[in-house]
Design a protein around this motif. Structure first.
Motif, PDB file in Angstrom:
ATOM      1  N   ILE A  17       0.830  -1.210   0.000  1.00 51.81           N
ATOM      2  CA  ILE A  17       0.000   0.000   0.000  1.00 51.81           C
ATOM      3  C   ILE A  17       0.865   1.261   0.000  1.00 51.81           C
ATOM      4  O   ILE A  17       0.586   2.229  -0.723  1.00 51.81           O
ATOM      5  CB  ILE A  17      -0.954   0.004   1.220  1.00 51.81           C
ATOM      6  N   ASP A  18       1.948   1.223   0.763  1.00 49.91           N
ATOM      7  CA  ASP A  18       2.784   2.422   0.927  1.00 49.91           C
ATOM      8  C   ASP A  18       3.804   2.619  -0.181  1.00 49.91           C
ATOM      9  O   ASP A  18       4.348   3.714  -0.329  1.00 49.91           O
ATOM     10  CB  ASP A  18       3.546   2.342   2.263  1.00 49.91           C
ATOM     11  N   THR A  19       4.081   1.568  -0.971  1.00 50.30           N
ATOM     12  CA  THR A  19       5.190   1.622  -1.932  1.00 50.30           C
ATOM     13  C   THR A  19       4.686   1.400  -3.354  1.00 50.30           C
ATOM     14  O   THR A  19       4.297   0.291  -3.717  1.00 50.30           O
ATOM     15  CB  THR A  19       6.247   0.547  -1.588  1.00 50.30           C
ATOM     16  N   PRO A  20       4.685   2.440  -4.194  1.00 47.92           N
ATOM     17  CA  PRO A  20       4.160   2.298  -5.571  1.00 47.92           C
ATOM     18  C   PRO A  20       4.894   1.258  -6.404  1.00 47.92           C
ATOM     19  O   PRO A  20       4.312   0.634  -7.274  1.00 47.92           O
ATOM     20  CB  PRO A  20       4.338   3.702  -6.156  1.00 47.92           C
ATOM     21  N   ALA A  21       6.193   1.066  -6.158  1.00 48.52           N
ATOM     22  CA  ALA A  21       6.965   0.025  -6.840  1.00 48.52           C
ATOM     23  C   ALA A  21       7.633  -0.814  -5.754  1.00 48.52           C
ATOM     24  O   ALA A  21       8.522  -0.330  -5.050  1.00 48.52           O
ATOM     25  CB  ALA A  21       8.017   0.629  -7.758  1.00 48.52           C
ATOM     26  N   VAL A  22       7.193  -2.054  -5.610  1.00 46.64           N
ATOM     27  CA  VAL A  22       7.663  -2.865  -4.495  1.00 46.64           C
ATOM     28  C   VAL A  22       8.014  -4.274  -4.952  1.00 46.64           C
ATOM     29  O   VAL A  22       7.361  -4.847  -5.819  1.00 46.64           O
ATOM     30  CB  VAL A  22       6.590  -2.916  -3.369  1.00 46.64           C
ATOM     31  N   GLY A  23       9.072  -4.823  -4.362  1.00 46.43           N
ATOM     32  CA  GLY A  23       9.439  -6.207  -4.614  1.00 46.43           C
ATOM     33  C   GLY A  23       9.294  -7.003  -3.330  1.00 46.43           C
ATOM     34  O   GLY A  23       9.912  -6.669  -2.315  1.00 46.43           O
ATOM     35  N   LEU A  24       8.441  -8.013  -3.348  1.00 47.16           N
ATOM     36  CA  LEU A  24       8.260  -8.881  -2.189  1.00 47.16           C
ATOM     37  C   LEU A  24       8.961 -10.201  -2.461  1.00 47.16           C
ATOM     38  O   LEU A  24       8.486 -11.014  -3.255  1.00 47.16           O
ATOM     39  CB  LEU A  24       6.764  -9.123  -1.917  1.00 47.16           C
ATOM     40  N   PHE A  25      10.105 -10.392  -1.843  1.00 50.65           N
ATOM     41  CA  PHE A  25      10.878 -11.623  -2.010  1.00 50.65           C
ATOM     42  C   PHE A  25      10.488 -12.562  -0.875  1.00 50.65           C
ATOM     43  O   PHE A  25      11.203 -12.721   0.110  1.00 50.65           O
ATOM     44  CB  PHE A  25      12.370 -11.314  -1.988  1.00 50.65           C
ATOM     45  N   ILE A 221      18.625  -1.480  -2.832  1.00 49.70           N
ATOM     46  CA  ILE A 221      17.230  -1.829  -3.136  1.00 49.70           C
ATOM     47  C   ILE A 221      16.380  -2.050  -1.884  1.00 49.70           C
ATOM     48  O   ILE A 221      15.175  -2.327  -1.987  1.00 49.70           O
ATOM     49  CB  ILE A 221      17.164  -3.108  -4.005  1.00 49.70           C
ATOM     50  N   SER A 222      16.974  -1.908  -0.703  1.00 46.01           N
ATOM     51  CA  SER A 222      16.275  -2.274   0.540  1.00 46.01           C
ATOM     52  C   SER A 222      15.037  -1.442   0.831  1.00 46.01           C
ATOM     53  O   SER A 222      14.143  -1.879   1.548  1.00 46.01           O
ATOM     54  CB  SER A 222      17.244  -2.179   1.723  1.00 46.01           C
ATOM     55  N   ASP A 223      14.954  -0.226   0.283  1.00 38.79           N
ATOM     56  CA  ASP A 223      13.791   0.613   0.596  1.00 38.79           C
ATOM     57  C   ASP A 223      12.526   0.154  -0.121  1.00 38.79           C
ATOM     58  O   ASP A 223      11.416   0.423   0.343  1.00 38.79           O
ATOM     59  CB  ASP A 223      14.078   2.074   0.247  1.00 38.79           C
ATOM     60  N   ILE A 224      12.679  -0.568  -1.253  1.00 38.62           N
ATOM     61  CA  ILE A 224      11.472  -1.010  -1.974  1.00 38.62           C
ATOM     62  C   ILE A 224      11.332  -2.527  -2.018  1.00 38.62           C
ATOM     63  O   ILE A 224      10.331  -3.039  -2.529  1.00 38.62           O
ATOM     64  CB  ILE A 224      11.433  -0.456  -3.422  1.00 38.62           C
ATOM     65  N   CYS A 225      12.308  -3.260  -1.496  1.00 36.63           N
ATOM     66  CA  CYS A 225      12.255  -4.719  -1.536  1.00 36.63           C
ATOM     67  C   CYS A 225      12.243  -5.290  -0.121  1.00 36.63           C
ATOM     68  O   CYS A 225      12.980  -4.854   0.749  1.00 36.63           O
ATOM     69  CB  CYS A 225      13.450  -5.281  -2.306  1.00 36.63           C
TER      70      CYS A 225
END
Length: 453
Positions: A17-25, A221-225
Motif C-alpha cells: 500500500i505504501d510503496t508504488p513500486a515494491v518487490g516482495l521476495f 534496493i532495501s527501501d522497496i524490496c
C-alpha cells in the motif's frame, strides 16, 4: 474462510500500500497471493489508488491459483477475474470483459503490449514470479519495459530473486524502478558490481562479483524490496530428505561408462552421441533414468531400475499419495505405462482432484509445477524420478507440498542411480550450489578423469 493475517502478512500488505513500486521476495508458502489481493482490495476500496489491475503469472498459476484464492477467502469473494488466456479470440474477449483483476500468462505479455501499445490500459501490474523476467534480452522483459512508464503501481513477487547470483537482479529491479537504484543499463550495472572473468577477446563469458557487491546491491534496493524466509515466520511440519540409491546392472553400467568415456554409444537402431559437455550431461542424466534419445530422436530403452525403485516407494507409501517429478518425456511415458493409476498434472481439474486425494500418483515436470501451485492438501510425499540441475526449480517444486497449510511431515525422496551423474547433481542440490555452470564444470572434471584413466 476468514483471513486472519500473520504479523508478517500485515507488514507486507502495508508495504504494498505504501510503496508504488515494491518487490516482495517471500519464501515459498508465506501466502504472497492472498497478501497481494488483500492489499489491492484495500487500495481499490479505501485509497481509490489501484485503477485497472493486471497480474502476469506462469500459465498454470494464471489458470488456477489467483482465482482459487479469491474463492478461498471470505474477504476476497467479490473480486471478479478475467483470464486473458487461450486462443487469440479468447484473449481479446477476456481483455474487453468487465473485471476487477485481469490475468495473463507471461508468454503472452509481448502480444498484450503489441495489442494495446500507447493505449496500455493497466494502472497496476503484479508480476507473479518476478524472477522469470531476469533476462534483459527476453521478449517478455523488452515488451514490459516499453509500457513501464505507463504503469502507476507495480508489485514484483518471487521467492528466488537471484537463483544464479546478483547478475539476475538488474532486469527485475529495472521493471520496478526503471533503473533508479541499479542503473539504466545492464552494462552500467556490470561495471559497478562485477569484473570480467572467463573471456575470449572482447567477448566475456563470465562475470564475477566485486568484493562487497552483494551488500552494496541489497543496500541500494532495501527501501522497496522486502525479503522474508518461511523458517523465520512459520512453524511447518518436519521435512525429511533422503537419497534412494538405485543400483544399475553390470551391463547397464558398462553402457553408461562407455558413453561417458567415448561420447558415443552404438545401437542397431541408431547411435547415441554427445559432442559437448552439455549434451553429454543431458544424455547421462537420461541414461540414469532408464532411456535415451538416439541420433534419430527415437527413445532407446536402457533399463528399468528406477521404475522398480518407484514401485517399491509406491508400495511403501501404503495407499498414501505421491507427487512425482520427472525430467524427460520418455520418463513420463514409461511411468504412465508402468503405473496405470498415475495421472499427469495438466490443469485446474487435476489440482482439485489431487487436493481431494483422488489421484494416487501425480506426475509433473518441475518447470510446470515450479511456481504458485498449492498442492499441500493432497499429500506429503515427493519423489524425484530424475533430478534437475536448477536449484530454483528444485526448491520451488518441493514447496508445492512443503508450504503453509501442510499438516503432515513432508518426505522428499530422490532416486539416485549409483555411480552416475545423479550423484553429482544430488550433491550440488544438497550444498545449494546447483546450477548449469556448476554441473557442467563437474561433468568436464569427470570427463577429464575418465579420459586420464
Amino acid at each position: 474462510m476468514e483471513f486472519v493475517p500473520h504479523q508478517y502478512q500485515e507488514y507486507a500488505i502495508q508495504k504494498i500500500i505504501d510503496t508504488p513500486a515494491v518487490g516482495l521476495f517471500l519464501d515459498m508458502g508465506l501466502g504472497k497471493t492472498v497478501i497481494t489481493l488483500t492489499a489491492l482490495k484495500e487500495l481499490d476500496e479505501n485509497y481509490f489508488d489501484a485503477g485497472k489491475i493486471l497480474v502476469i503469472a506462469p500459465l498454470r498459476v494464471a489458470q488456477d491459483t489467483w482465482s482459487r484464492e479469491t474463492e478461498k477467502w471470505d474477504h476476497l469473494e467479490d473480486i471478479t477475474i478475467s483470464k486473458i488466456l487461450g486462443s487469440r479470440n479468447q484473449r481479446e474477449k477476456a481483455l474487453k470483459a468487465d473485471a476487477d483483476v485481469y490475468i495473463v500468462n507471461r508468454e503472452n505479455v509481448p502480444w498484450l503490449v503489441s495489442m494495446t501499445g500507447s493505449k496500455w490500459p493497466f494502472d497496476t501490474v503484479v508480476i507473479d514470479e518476478l524472477s522469470s523476467f531476469k533476462s534483459s534480452k527476453s521478449k517478455r522483459f523488452r515488451a514490459l519495459r516499453r509500457v513501464r512508464p505507463l504503469i502507476q503501481r507495480i508489485i514484483g513477487l518471487t521467492g528466488t530473486p537471484s537463483p544464479n547470483g546478483l547478475h539476475d537482479l538488474w532486469a527485475q529491479l529495472y521493471l520496478l524502478d526503471q533503473g533508479e537504484r541499479l542503473g539504466k543499463t545492464i552494462t552500467g550495472y556490470r561495471d559497478r558490481y562485477f569484473v570480467p572473468g572467463r573471456r575470449d577477446g572482447h567477448i566475456v563469458y563470465e562475470w564475477k562479483q566485486k568484493e562487497e557487491a552483494e551488500s552494496r546491491v541489497y543496500d541500494q534496493i532495501s527501501d522497496i524490496c522486502v525479503s522474508m524466509s518461511a523458517k523465520d515466520w512459520l512453524d511447518l511440519p518436519e521435512r525429511i530428505e533422503r537419497m534412494v540409491p538405485v543400483n544399475l546392472s553390470t551391463s547397464t553400467r558398462k553402457k553408461y561408462e562407455q558413453l561417458e568415456k567415448d561420447l558415443l554409444l552404438p545401437f542397431e537402431d541408431g547411435d547415441i552421441t554427445a559432442d559437448t559437455a552439455a549434451v553429454l550431461s543431458n544424455k547421462l542424466l537420461q541414461m540414469s533414468n532408464g532411456a535415451v534419445y538416439n541420433e534419430k530422436k527415437e527413445v532407446q530403452q536402457i533399463h528399468n531400475e528406477k521404475l522398480d525403485a518407484l514401485e517399491d516407494l509406491i508400495e511403501a507409501a501404503n495407499g498414501k499419495t505421491i507427487l512425482c517429478f520427472y525430467t524427460y518425456k520418455h520418463d513420463l511415458a514409461r511411468i504412465l505405462e508402468r503405473f496405470p493409476q498415475a495421472k499427469k498434472l495438466e490443469g485446474p481439474e487435476d489440482i482439485s482432484k489431487w487436493n481431494k486425494g483422488e489421484i494416487p500418483l501425480l506426475l509433473t515436470h518441475p518447470a510446470s509445477a515450479g511456481h504458485g501451485l498449492n498442492l499441500q492438501d493432497g499429500g506429503h510425499n515427493v519423489v524425484w524420478f530424475g533430478l534437475t540441475w536448477s536449484l530454483e526449480l528444485y526448491q520451488q517444486a518441493n514447496a508445492r507440498l512443503d508450504r503453509q497449510g501442510q499438516k503432515e511431515r513432508v518426505v522428499i525422496q530422490h532416486l539416485v542411480a549409483e555411480g552416475t551423474i545423479d550423484e553429482i547433481v544430488a550433491a550440488r542440490l544438497a550444498d545449494k550450489t546447483a546450477g548449469q555452470d556448476a554441473l557442467l564444470d563437474a561433468v568436464k572434471a569427470r570427463i577429464e578423469k575418465v579420459q586420464e584413466g
